[in-house]
Design a protein around this motif. Sequence first.
Motif, PDB file in Angstrom:
ATOM      1  N   ILE A  17       8.620  23.989 -36.221  1.00 34.39           N
ATOM      2  CA  ILE A  17       7.209  23.576 -36.234  1.00 34.39           C
ATOM      3  C   ILE A  17       6.675  23.406 -34.813  1.00 34.39           C
ATOM      4  O   ILE A  17       5.575  23.862 -34.485  1.00 34.39           O
ATOM      5  CB  ILE A  17       7.055  22.275 -37.047  1.00 34.39           C
ATOM      6  N   ALA A  18       7.444  22.752 -33.952  1.00 32.95           N
ATOM      7  CA  ALA A  18       7.000  22.559 -32.569  1.00 32.95           C
ATOM      8  C   ALA A  18       6.859  23.899 -31.850  1.00 32.95           C
ATOM      9  O   ALA A  18       5.905  24.113 -31.082  1.00 32.95           O
ATOM     10  CB  ALA A  18       7.980  21.654 -31.828  1.00 32.95           C
ATOM     11  N   THR A  19       7.786  24.812 -32.103  1.00 36.64           N
ATOM     12  CA  THR A  19       7.708  26.140 -31.484  1.00 36.64           C
ATOM     13  C   THR A  19       6.450  26.869 -31.931  1.00 36.64           C
ATOM     14  O   THR A  19       5.732  27.470 -31.124  1.00 36.64           O
ATOM     15  CB  THR A  19       8.949  26.957 -31.851  1.00 36.64           C
ATOM     16  N   GLN A  20       6.190  26.807 -33.228  1.00 41.10           N
ATOM     17  CA  GLN A  20       5.003  27.483 -33.752  1.00 41.10           C
ATOM     18  C   GLN A  20       3.727  26.867 -33.193  1.00 41.10           C
ATOM     19  O   GLN A  20       2.776  27.586 -32.864  1.00 41.10           O
ATOM     20  CB  GLN A  20       4.993  27.385 -35.276  1.00 41.10           C
ATOM     21  N   PHE A  21       3.694  25.553 -33.067  1.00 43.67           N
ATOM     22  CA  PHE A  21       2.508  24.894 -32.520  1.00 43.67           C
ATOM     23  C   PHE A  21       2.283  25.301 -31.066  1.00 43.67           C
ATOM     24  O   PHE A  21       1.130  25.473 -30.629  1.00 43.67           O
ATOM     25  CB  PHE A  21       2.654  23.385 -32.643  1.00 43.67           C
ATOM     26  N   GLY A  22       3.333  25.491 -30.314  1.00 46.70           N
ATOM     27  CA  GLY A  22       3.196  25.933 -28.928  1.00 46.70           C
ATOM     28  C   GLY A  22       2.574  27.313 -28.825  1.00 46.70           C
ATOM     29  O   GLY A  22       1.693  27.549 -27.989  1.00 46.70           O
ATOM     30  N   THR A  23       3.016  28.244 -29.684  1.00 41.67           N
ATOM     31  CA  THR A  23       2.417  29.580 -29.654  1.00 41.67           C
ATOM     32  C   THR A  23       0.965  29.554 -30.113  1.00 41.67           C
ATOM     33  O   THR A  23       0.125  30.301 -29.592  1.00 41.67           O
ATOM     34  CB  THR A  23       3.220  30.534 -30.538  1.00 41.67           C
ATOM     35  N   LEU A  24       0.651  28.677 -31.066  1.00 38.02           N
ATOM     36  CA  LEU A  24      -0.733  28.551 -31.511  1.00 38.02           C
ATOM     37  C   LEU A  24      -1.626  28.023 -30.390  1.00 38.02           C
ATOM     38  O   LEU A  24      -2.753  28.483 -30.207  1.00 38.02           O
ATOM     39  CB  LEU A  24      -0.814  27.634 -32.727  1.00 38.02           C
ATOM     40  N   THR A  56      10.577  33.335 -28.825  1.00 39.26           N
ATOM     41  CA  THR A  56      11.659  34.030 -29.532  1.00 39.26           C
ATOM     42  C   THR A  56      12.989  33.857 -28.816  1.00 39.26           C
ATOM     43  O   THR A  56      14.041  33.683 -29.461  1.00 39.26           O
ATOM     44  CB  THR A  56      11.312  35.528 -29.655  1.00 39.26           C
ATOM     45  N   LEU A  57      12.951  33.873 -27.490  1.00 36.31           N
ATOM     46  CA  LEU A  57      14.198  33.767 -26.719  1.00 36.31           C
ATOM     47  C   LEU A  57      14.650  32.321 -26.547  1.00 36.31           C
ATOM     48  O   LEU A  57      15.826  32.010 -26.731  1.00 36.31           O
ATOM     49  CB  LEU A  57      13.996  34.424 -25.343  1.00 36.31           C
ATOM     50  N   TRP A  58      13.726  31.463 -26.197  1.00 36.56           N
ATOM     51  CA  TRP A  58      14.049  30.035 -25.966  1.00 36.56           C
ATOM     52  C   TRP A  58      13.050  29.171 -26.724  1.00 36.56           C
ATOM     53  O   TRP A  58      12.019  28.735 -26.158  1.00 36.56           O
ATOM     54  CB  TRP A  58      13.987  29.717 -24.475  1.00 36.56           C
ATOM     55  N   PRO A  59      13.285  28.927 -27.992  1.00 36.11           N
ATOM     56  CA  PRO A  59      12.301  28.204 -28.814  1.00 36.11           C
ATOM     57  C   PRO A  59      11.950  26.825 -28.283  1.00 36.11           C
ATOM     58  O   PRO A  59      10.812  26.373 -28.452  1.00 36.11           O
ATOM     59  CB  PRO A  59      12.985  28.125 -30.186  1.00 36.11           C
ATOM     60  N   TRP A  60      12.883  26.146 -27.639  1.00 34.77           N
ATOM     61  CA  TRP A  60      12.628  24.790 -27.185  1.00 34.77           C
ATOM     62  C   TRP A  60      11.623  24.745 -26.036  1.00 34.77           C
ATOM     63  O   TRP A  60      11.071  23.684 -25.723  1.00 34.77           O
ATOM     64  CB  TRP A  60      13.930  24.118 -26.755  1.00 34.77           C
ATOM     65  N   LEU A  61      11.343  25.905 -25.392  1.00 32.24           N
ATOM     66  CA  LEU A  61      10.358  25.950 -24.313  1.00 32.24           C
ATOM     67  C   LEU A  61       8.953  26.291 -24.802  1.00 32.24           C
ATOM     68  O   LEU A  61       7.992  26.229 -24.024  1.00 32.24           O
ATOM     69  CB  LEU A  61      10.778  26.993 -23.265  1.00 32.24           C
ATOM     70  N   ALA A  62       8.830  26.665 -26.069  1.00 35.34           N
ATOM     71  CA  ALA A  62       7.550  27.182 -26.554  1.00 35.34           C
ATOM     72  C   ALA A  62       6.444  26.138 -26.489  1.00 35.34           C
ATOM     73  O   ALA A  62       5.314  26.443 -26.082  1.00 35.34           O
ATOM     74  CB  ALA A  62       7.706  27.693 -27.983  1.00 35.34           C
ATOM     75  N   LEU A  63       6.731  24.888 -26.888  1.00 35.94           N
ATOM     76  CA  LEU A  63       5.677  23.873 -26.926  1.00 35.94           C
ATOM     77  C   LEU A  63       5.165  23.518 -25.540  1.00 35.94           C
ATOM     78  O   LEU A  63       3.948  23.587 -25.294  1.00 35.94           O
ATOM     79  CB  LEU A  63       6.170  22.627 -27.663  1.00 35.94           C
ATOM     80  N   PRO A  64       6.027  23.147 -24.575  1.00 31.57           N
ATOM     81  CA  PRO A  64       5.467  22.815 -23.256  1.00 31.57           C
ATOM     82  C   PRO A  64       4.850  24.016 -22.551  1.00 31.57           C
ATOM     83  O   PRO A  64       3.768  23.905 -21.956  1.00 31.57           O
ATOM     84  CB  PRO A  64       6.670  22.265 -22.478  1.00 31.57           C
ATOM     85  N   VAL A  65       5.515  25.155 -22.629  1.00 38.39           N
ATOM     86  CA  VAL A  65       4.970  26.338 -21.959  1.00 38.39           C
ATOM     87  C   VAL A  65       3.683  26.792 -22.641  1.00 38.39           C
ATOM     88  O   VAL A  65       2.706  27.163 -21.979  1.00 38.39           O
ATOM     89  CB  VAL A  65       6.016  27.469 -21.940  1.00 38.39           C
ATOM     90  N   GLY A  66       3.649  26.750 -23.975  1.00 31.52           N
ATOM     91  CA  GLY A  66       2.436  27.138 -24.685  1.00 31.52           C
ATOM     92  C   GLY A  66       1.270  26.229 -24.366  1.00 31.52           C
ATOM     93  O   GLY A  66       0.124  26.691 -24.222  1.00 31.52           O
ATOM     94  N   LEU A  72       1.065  37.121 -25.716  1.00 31.69           N
ATOM     95  CA  LEU A  72       2.370  37.693 -26.051  1.00 31.69           C
ATOM     96  C   LEU A  72       3.518  37.152 -25.184  1.00 31.69           C
ATOM     97  O   LEU A  72       4.635  37.000 -25.681  1.00 31.69           O
ATOM     98  CB  LEU A  72       2.309  39.223 -25.938  1.00 31.69           C
ATOM     99  N   PRO A  73       3.297  36.872 -23.876  1.00 33.33           N
ATOM    100  CA  PRO A  73       4.407  36.302 -23.105  1.00 33.33           C
ATOM    101  C   PRO A  73       4.959  35.012 -23.704  1.00 33.33           C
ATOM    102  O   PRO A  73       6.188  34.801 -23.716  1.00 33.33           O
ATOM    103  CB  PRO A  73       3.785  36.054 -21.719  1.00 33.33           C
ATOM    104  N   VAL A  74       4.092  34.154 -24.217  1.00 31.98           N
ATOM    105  CA  VAL A  74       4.564  32.907 -24.824  1.00 31.98           C
ATOM    106  C   VAL A  74       5.293  33.197 -26.135  1.00 31.98           C
ATOM    107  O   VAL A  74       6.294  32.550 -26.460  1.00 31.98           O
ATOM    108  CB  VAL A  74       3.394  31.940 -25.049  1.00 31.98           C
ATOM    109  N   VAL A  75       4.823  34.170 -26.885  1.00 35.27           N
ATOM    110  CA  VAL A  75       5.489  34.529 -28.139  1.00 35.27           C
ATOM    111  C   VAL A  75       6.887  35.053 -27.860  1.00 35.27           C
ATOM    112  O   VAL A  75       7.854  34.700 -28.545  1.00 35.27           O
ATOM    113  CB  VAL A  75       4.652  35.570 -28.901  1.00 35.27           C
TER     114      VAL A  75
END
Length: 531
Positions: free
Chosen positions: A419-426, A488-498, A481-484
């Motif tokens: 969920i957190a990963t998906q929220f970061g990409t959103l 995919t590679l490091w899901p735990w980074l998606a929220l802060p980076v997104g 797309l870079p965040v997506v």
Amino acid sequence: MTGTPGSVSIRAFVRLKLRITGNTLRDRPARIVMFVLGLVAACGFAILGYSMLAVPGLLDRPDMAEFLFPFGGALLTLGWVFLPLLFFGVDSTLDPAQFALLPLRRRTLIAGMGAAALAGLPALATLCATLGTVHSAALLGGAGAALAGLLGVVCGLAVCVVLSRAVISAFATSLRSRRARDLATILLAVVAASIGPLELTLLGLLNRADWTLVETAATVTGWTPLGAPWTLGLDVAQGRAWAVPLKLLIVVVTVTGLLVWWGRTLEQAMVGAAGTGPGRAAAPDHRSPVTKLLFRWSPRSRFGALTAREIRYWWRETRRRAALVTLTMAGVFLPLSTAFAGDGSGAVGLAFVVGAIAPIGLANQFGYEGSAYATNLATGVPGRLEIHSRAAAHAVFTVPVLVLVAIVTGVVAGRPEAIATQFGTLLATYGTGLALVLPISVRAAYALPDTTGPFALSSGGGFSKSLPGMAALLGAMIGSLPVVVLATLWPWLALPVGLVYGVCAYLLGAHLAGRMLDRRMPELLAAVTPR
């Protein structure tokens, strides 16, 4: 259009619409470009539709036509009712209210408005696309089937136009009071936003369905007013010529009933909203106007006042509320329908698209206000302050929807930890979309009509006017797309980076839009003022 009621010809309505459309393009390069892009898109739709409907004949597959013609025709007919309300807006070039004081017979007015609707790009594109059924019928059954198919195309187009106009007229009649207007807006937006999810669900069910039941459903659809006209040529080609007069009777009865309905609602649509009667006197409120505007949690500043004003507009104004309802429906039900039709991975992909759809409601944010924007111009509101306050008000409603989408997607996919990963990409997609939409809202703004209809566009060209928003949607998906990939590679980074990526993209777009707004305030006011 003076003289006796009988002296007005149908051609006068067509010429009037073409002249109004031409006047809106005169000395306006931006509108000319959007109109040309709309023309190109209409041609693309016509070519694609013709190709798809001609495939059964080219492959000598009448069984394919048995499914494609009734289902495709019914979907096209429903699209004439709901797609303009959802994406492009209702063309109010010939608003019935404009003819209220003219001595025109109801029959003349209906015929003229119907002919004017046939002179638009949607009708021409629909005609060209559905000629593919005639091509298939000719290959499958010869000249007789082709003539029946051509008759069906004409009848089907008539059903589309009359149904669309009758529904719009009836909807305008229901908008007599603010309560009824708000309820109708919500209901219609919910129905319109449900088309896409229902289509995806239907496609998923077809992949796992009993084809005997699907064939029965196609046959039943072919005998309804939505699918009957599009199957006339196929009936002749398949040796069912006896069905042609019966289906023509269904079409004639349907069009006649719609014309009667349209005629009964047209007078109320011309008259407009009736008085609602005296209301109860409100208790005296001695607070200052600014204090009344601000929420308790609002900053006591110009930014807080502007943001509070925009929040109230998004909550109370019918056209903005319709956009919020559409976003909520798409955000929640697209992942659900995709997961029901296939697997959870599709839900994740569509949730990513929702983040790009969210900012489109701001593509013509100044057009909602029209000439009222003169107040901001007169008081000298800085461009960046204007942009930031409007984006903040939009985010108050949008970010909770994005949170809900992330939760629904994670649960549907069976991956609550994502969920957190998906929220970061959103967030990344939403911020990138804002960076593109905000400058578009300043540069490509257009006037909306002075009407109570929540989906109306002025001067026609609704499809072409929606193209900048569509371009922003595509750009948001590509830009994030870079965040997506990172998710995919490091899901735990998606929220802060997104979050950082989305905020930085938004700040860049807001800075550009603010500087552009400072330079173009008078031109923007002229563009959004109805004429």
